[in-house]
Scaffold this motif. Sequence first.
Motif, short mmCIF file in Angstrom:
data_model
loop_
_atom_site.label_atom_id
_atom_site.label_comp_id
_atom_site.label_asym_id
_atom_site.label_seq_id
_atom_site.Cartn_x
_atom_site.Cartn_y
_atom_site.Cartn_z
N PRO A 1 10.58 -31.88 25.30
CA PRO A 1 9.40 -31.36 24.61
C PRO A 1 9.72 -30.82 23.22
CG PRO A 1 10.09 -29.88 26.38
CD PRO A 1 10.88 -31.13 26.53
N GLY A 2 8.91 -31.27 22.26
CA GLY A 2 9.07 -30.78 20.91
C GLY A 2 10.24 -31.38 20.14
N GLN A 3 11.02 -32.24 20.80
CA GLN A 3 12.21 -32.79 20.14
C GLN A 3 12.09 -34.27 19.84
OE1 GLN A 3 16.05 -31.47 21.84
NE2 GLN A 3 14.88 -30.19 23.23
N ALA A 4 11.15 -34.96 20.51
CA ALA A 4 11.06 -36.41 20.38
C ALA A 4 9.73 -36.83 19.78
CB ALA A 4 11.26 -37.06 21.76
N LEU A 5 9.76 -37.94 19.04
CA LEU A 5 8.57 -38.56 18.49
C LEU A 5 8.19 -39.76 19.35
CD1 LEU A 5 9.58 -38.60 14.71
CD2 LEU A 5 8.11 -36.93 15.86
N ASP A 6 6.91 -40.06 19.44
CA ASP A 6 6.44 -41.20 20.22
C ASP A 6 6.85 -42.49 19.52
OD1 ASP A 6 5.07 -43.16 21.62
OD2 ASP A 6 3.24 -41.99 21.84
N ALA A 7 7.75 -43.23 20.14
CA ALA A 7 8.27 -44.46 19.53
C ALA A 7 7.22 -45.55 19.45
CB ALA A 7 9.47 -44.96 20.32
N THR A 8 6.18 -45.47 20.27
CA THR A 8 5.18 -46.54 20.32
C THR A 8 4.13 -46.41 19.22
OG1 THR A 8 3.73 -45.37 21.87
CG2 THR A 8 5.50 -46.70 22.81
N THR A 9 4.09 -45.28 18.53
CA THR A 9 3.08 -45.08 17.49
C THR A 9 3.70 -44.82 16.12
OG1 THR A 9 2.95 -42.69 17.95
CG2 THR A 9 1.45 -44.14 19.17
N LEU A 10 5.02 -44.85 16.04
CA LEU A 10 5.69 -44.51 14.78
C LEU A 10 5.64 -45.69 13.82
CD1 LEU A 10 7.31 -42.16 13.47
CD2 LEU A 10 9.38 -43.35 14.19
N ALA A 11 4.87 -45.57 12.77
CA ALA A 11 4.75 -46.62 11.75
C ALA A 11 4.24 -46.00 10.47
CB ALA A 11 3.83 -47.72 12.23
N ALA A 12 4.56 -46.69 9.39
CA ALA A 12 4.07 -46.22 8.09
C ALA A 12 3.94 -47.41 7.16
CB ALA A 12 5.04 -45.19 7.50
N PRO A 13 3.00 -47.35 6.22
CA PRO A 13 2.88 -48.44 5.24
C PRO A 13 3.99 -48.36 4.20
CG PRO A 13 1.33 -46.69 4.73
CD PRO A 13 1.99 -46.30 6.02
N GLY A 14 4.12 -49.44 3.45
CA GLY A 14 5.09 -49.44 2.36
C GLY A 14 6.39 -50.11 2.75
N ASN A 15 7.24 -50.29 1.77
CA ASN A 15 8.52 -50.95 1.97
C ASN A 15 9.62 -49.93 2.16
OD1 ASN A 15 7.49 -53.59 1.65
ND2 ASN A 15 7.52 -53.35 -0.58
N ALA A 16 10.41 -50.13 3.19
CA ALA A 16 11.56 -49.26 3.44
C ALA A 16 12.76 -49.76 2.66
CB ALA A 16 11.88 -49.25 4.94
N PRO A 17 13.72 -48.91 2.38
CA PRO A 17 14.96 -49.37 1.73
C PRO A 17 15.64 -50.46 2.57
CG PRO A 17 14.85 -46.97 1.79
CD PRO A 17 13.73 -47.46 2.64
N ASP A 18 16.17 -51.46 1.92
CA ASP A 18 16.90 -52.53 2.61
C ASP A 18 18.38 -52.30 2.36
OD1 ASP A 18 17.68 -54.77 3.92
OD2 ASP A 18 16.78 -56.20 2.54
N ASP A 19 18.93 -51.30 3.02
CA ASP A 19 20.30 -50.86 2.75
C ASP A 19 21.33 -51.36 3.76
OD1 ASP A 19 19.45 -49.51 0.51
OD2 ASP A 19 19.23 -47.58 1.54
N GLY A 20 20.87 -52.03 4.81
CA GLY A 20 21.80 -52.50 5.83
C GLY A 20 22.44 -53.82 5.45
N ASP A 21 23.65 -54.04 5.92
CA ASP A 21 24.31 -55.34 5.76
C ASP A 21 25.18 -55.59 6.98
OD1 ASP A 21 26.77 -53.95 5.43
OD2 ASP A 21 26.46 -53.84 3.26
N GLU A 22 25.90 -56.69 6.99
CA GLU A 22 26.67 -57.08 8.16
C GLU A 22 27.76 -56.08 8.52
OE1 GLU A 22 26.16 -60.09 10.32
OE2 GLU A 22 24.34 -59.32 9.38
N GLN A 23 28.22 -55.33 7.54
CA GLN A 23 29.26 -54.34 7.80
C GLN A 23 28.70 -52.99 8.24
OE1 GLN A 23 32.39 -55.46 7.69
NE2 GLN A 23 31.55 -57.42 7.06
N SER A 24 27.38 -52.84 8.20
CA SER A 24 26.76 -51.56 8.52
C SER A 24 26.73 -51.33 10.04
CB SER A 24 25.31 -51.50 8.01
OG SER A 24 25.27 -51.66 6.62
N PRO A 25 27.21 -50.18 10.49
CA PRO A 25 27.04 -49.86 11.91
C PRO A 25 25.56 -49.83 12.26
CG PRO A 25 28.62 -48.38 10.89
CD PRO A 25 27.96 -49.14 9.77
N VAL A 26 25.21 -50.36 13.44
CA VAL A 26 23.80 -50.42 13.83
C VAL A 26 23.55 -49.89 15.23
CG1 VAL A 26 23.89 -52.78 14.78
CG2 VAL A 26 21.76 -51.93 13.75
N LEU A 27 24.59 -49.82 16.04
CA LEU A 27 24.46 -49.31 17.41
C LEU A 27 25.54 -48.27 17.67
CD1 LEU A 27 23.81 -52.19 20.00
CD2 LEU A 27 22.41 -50.15 19.65
N LEU A 28 25.13 -47.16 18.24
CA LEU A 28 26.08 -46.14 18.72
C LEU A 28 25.80 -45.98 20.20
CD1 LEU A 28 28.24 -44.00 18.29
CD2 LEU A 28 26.44 -42.41 17.57
#
Length: 463
Positions: free
Chosen positions: A108-135
Amino acid sequence: MRHWLAAQPPDRVALRFGDVALTYGALHAQAEAMAAALAARGVRHGDRVGFLGQNHPAQIVALFACARLGALLLPLNWRLAAPEWRFILDDAGVKLLLATPEMLSAMPGQALDATTLAAPGNAPDDGDEQSPVLLVYTSGTTGRPKGAVLDQRALHHNALNAAHAFEMTAQDRVLTVLPLFHVGGLNIQTTPALHAGAEVLLHPRFDADAFFDAVARNCPTLTLLVPAVMQALVSHPRWAGADLSSLRAVGAGSSDVPLPLIEAFHARGIPVQQVYGATETCPIAIIQNRAEALAAPGSLGRPALHAEARIAGGATEGEIQIRGPATLRRYWPDLPALDEEGWFATGDVGRLDPEGRFWFTDRLKHVIISGGENIYPAEVERLLRTAPGITEGAIIGRPDPRWGEVPVAVVVPAPGFDAARVLAHFEGQIARFKIPRAVITVPALPRTALGKVEVAKLHSLLA
C-alpha cells in the motif's frame, strides 16, 4: 531488443490475455506510452523499475518500456512475503514499483497500477544493446537472493538460441503458463516468440483446466512446462482425452525431469525438449532440439547456438560452466560473476557423454560427503520416486559424528506408507553408503514457484 515490437507487422496479433488480443502495433504503442510515463516520473538510464503481479501484458509492456529508456525491469516473485520483497527492493534501490491491480494492496502506498500507467509524448531513446534491461534475483533456495544483471544483448542472443532450438517462427503460437518473474517463464519461449513475430497466449498462472481449454481453443504449437506442472497435467482426468496434436514440442525448464513424465508426453507424440541454464544465463545455455529429445530423453542436450558449455577442468564429470553473449556480466550492483576467461560457474554437477551431450548429476551444494564418498541426492531421488507408499520425496544430508554426513529421505506419505519398505526399496540397487539412513515424513515438500525443492527449508527440519 528495444526495436523488436516495431519490427513486426503492426496488425499481427502479438499477445492474447483472456479475451484481450493485442497486436504488435498496439503492444509497441503501449510500451512507448509507458516509457513516457516512467520518464515523466524521473526514471532514467540505469534506474530500476520493480514489477509485482501475476502474469499480465503490463509486465511485457514494462520490459520494452525499460528497454527504450535504458532502465532495468526488476520482476518480483509475487509468492514471496512482504519482508522478502522489501529486501530485494532496498538492495536494488528501485526507483518505482509497478503492480497489477490485485497486488496493489500488498504494498500500500508504494506501488503504481501498471495497467493504467501511460503518458503522451516521446520518451528518451537511451537504451542500446549494451544497456542492462533485466535485474532478476535468484530464488535463494540456499541463502539470500542476489540480483543477476542481464543486458539487451543477452536477451537478443537468448531469443536466437530459442528460435534455433525450437524452430520458432512467426507462425507459432506459444502458450505461457509459467511465471514471468522467472527468466524461465519470461525468456525460454515468451520473449523469443515476440522477437520472432509469433503469438503469445499468456495465462495469469498455471491452471490445468485453463491449459486444456487453451489447447483446445487456441491450438498452441509450443509451450514450456516444469515437472510439477507436467505431473499435474498427466494425472488430470482430461489428459487421456485431450487433443494435443497442435503441440509440436514442449520445453521442459528444469535440470532433472523425471523420465516417466517425459515418456508420458512422448507417448502422446509430443517431444519434450529439455532446457538447461540459470538466472545468470538468461537462461538458455544447453538445450535439446526435437531430434535430441527423442534420441536421448533425460539428457540436457548440447550447447545452445550462441553459448559454450564445458565441464570444469576438462573432465567428463564435474561442474558445468557456461560462456556466451547471453550470460550476465555482473551481479548487482557491481559484483563479479565470471572468471577471467568469461566462464560462469553454474554450481551444477554434470557429465558429458561420448556423443557430446550433457547430463545433469546434481547441484554442487547438494552433494553429501559421507565418509569421503560423494553422494549426489538427485541420483538417489530418481530411485526414491519409485519407492512404494510415497507421493514425493527428496534426499538431504544429515550431520553424523562418524561419517560427517549421511543421506536421509524426506517424503510425503501416501496410503500404504511404511518407512521400512521405503528403505528396503534401495537394497541392491545402489551402493550401501548411498542408501538413506532414515525416512522423515512431511505434509508437503517446500517448493519455489517453479517447483524446485527448497533445500534450505528441508535442512531446517533436521535442526
